[in-house]
Write an enzyme that holds these catalytic residues in place. Sequence first.
Site, PDB file in Angstrom:
ATOM      1  N   GLU A 259       0.889  -1.172   0.000  1.00 20.91           N
ATOM      2  CA  GLU A 259       0.000   0.000   0.000  1.00 20.91           C
ATOM      3  C   GLU A 259       0.918   1.212   0.000  1.00 20.91           C
ATOM      4  O   GLU A 259       1.605   1.460   0.981  1.00 20.91           O
ATOM      5  CB  GLU A 259      -0.850   0.040   1.277  1.00 20.91           C
ATOM      6  CG  GLU A 259      -1.654  -1.208   1.553  1.00 20.91           C
ATOM      7  CD  GLU A 259      -2.855  -1.326   0.653  1.00 20.91           C
ATOM      8  OE1 GLU A 259      -3.311  -0.295   0.149  1.00 20.91           O
ATOM      9  OE2 GLU A 259      -3.307  -2.451   0.430  1.00 20.91           O
ATOM     10  N   CYS A 298      -2.935   8.456   3.657  1.00 27.55           N
ATOM     11  CA  CYS A 298      -2.687   7.921   2.308  1.00 27.55           C
ATOM     12  C   CYS A 298      -3.895   8.152   1.414  1.00 27.55           C
ATOM     13  O   CYS A 298      -3.763   8.186   0.189  1.00 27.55           O
ATOM     14  CB  CYS A 298      -2.379   6.442   2.399  1.00 27.55           C
ATOM     15  SG  CYS A 298      -3.600   5.557   3.371  1.00 27.55           S
TER      16      CYS A 298
END
Length: 519
Positions: A259, A298
């Site tokens: 990720e 994020c």
Amino acid sequence: MIRLESYVYGRWIAGAARPSTLVNPATEAPLAEASSEGVDFAEVLAHGRNAGAALRALSFGERAALLKSMAKTLHTHREELLDLAQQNGGNTRGDAKFDVDGAIGTLSAYAVYGEDLAKRTGDRRFLLDGDFIQLARNPRFVGQHIYTTRPGVAVHINAFNFPAWGTFEKIAVSFLAGVPVITKPATATALVTWRCVQLLIESGALPAGSLQLICGSTGNLLSLLGPQDHLAFTGSNATGSMLRGTPGFAANGVRVTVEADSLNAAVCGPDVEIGGEVWSTMLRNVVQDMTQKTGQKCTAVRRVFVSGDHAEAFEEALTDALSGVVVGDPTTDGVTMGPVSTASQLRDARAGIDALAAGNRVALGGSAAIDGKNAPAGKGYYVRPTVIVGDNGKAHDLEVFGPVVSLLPYDGSAAGAASGIGRGLGSLVSSFYSDDRAWIGDVVAGAAPWLGRMLVCGSKIADMATPPGMVLPSMVHGGPGRAGGGEELGGERGLLFYMQRTAVAGDRVVLSKAFGIGE
Ligand code: NAP
């Protein structure tokens, strides 16, 4: 000063030497130090692998009960954890809740998924994928796909921005799948993770060896991983790419999920009424993404696409809304946004703002140094909320991990929006604001291949839609391309990373009995 010890092979170990210092980013005051030097990583791995049998022996119902008890332990100590998150992360209290409550909520959600699985599987420790497939003219010969738990360990490496949620969203899924964990938080903000693990070990609820903690470097651990082991990494694209290339990963088929960076976008549909409900929701979501965790999510929006008259109006509304933000020490009164978490994040954010701004117009903020309210002069890692107008190409290429967005023009068409999304080369999430069904259909079809998740927000759900920056345990989290190509969460889907799918062909009657399928 607190010494963060690693919890490995059943005991707490203080690193031998050369510790890193953790600071309060609001004041730069030292808080703790950490080092994993001297940890024997071969022993860590062996200990984790041995522990797997006990975890795999638990039924899904028993694993669910374990997750529930972990959530309860963390919840009992919630105030202390919020306080630590504020000190070590530069979080406002709201930011700290987002992280700590996110951890507790995800553990609780996976406890519920485990209870649901238990109802369907009973004592069975593996999952069925689909139904019997007839493989011959005679219906007695069939195939069935199954998922079994892989008998290795999961190494979890996390980013600095979510020391609680990032750690436990991964652990919840691993544990429900039956895989022991070696977790490593980012060193600079490891205080919260370390305390959470300490509390859980003290609770006595964890099967021995099921959870180990590395505070500091992972040493040679990754190069020792084998074909049944897993690496789940969250962090920068640069580190993720480097770790994928760890010697032995390709040869041994170590499972890796990444990720990473993400240039998330918000797109204003051409039908949106300026000042209307959908407009206000979009504005609120952009402001929240920029200021929550000081933009260090994020999933935070980095690019805002607006067309025609919307461009000027959105710039005005956004800069107005952000001008009320008070940047400073988030533990003090009146401050609404804290610092970024580390000195290097500050350096990168300021350089990133300059790169985004080159040849463009800075409508608010900028890269100049500022003092934080109620912080010692010249201390702390403060960045102004910054709005940049114009497209020099960098907004599609550079993730500035702070309270910064670029307002970018597009032609209002679904094809134009989808092509703008694609210029980010793969993102975790993007949001689309419109009530025009034809536009939505085209934009979803065009942009989805570049995205892990989409929010399509129109007037009927504007007041109830969760913001795009919020990751939900029921929805997959991850994105293609630059975002790492990984996938986490998504309810039961998340378990499959830790399980092996096997196609089993055989006698329908025998397999029915063996798999506990009522026929
Ligand atoms: P980072 O510098 O890449 O570090 C991430 C993690 O990797 C840290 O725990 C770090 O440990 C560790 N690490 C670094 N080098 C390593 C090595 N050689 N071997 C093993 N571990 C190593 O990223 P960050 O600055 O913490 O996080 C910011 C980035 O994370 C942003 O780009 C953001 O987009 C991304 N992010 C993505 C998501 C997502 O879900 N997609 C979520 C959050 C953040 P040390 O701290 O000890 O160096």
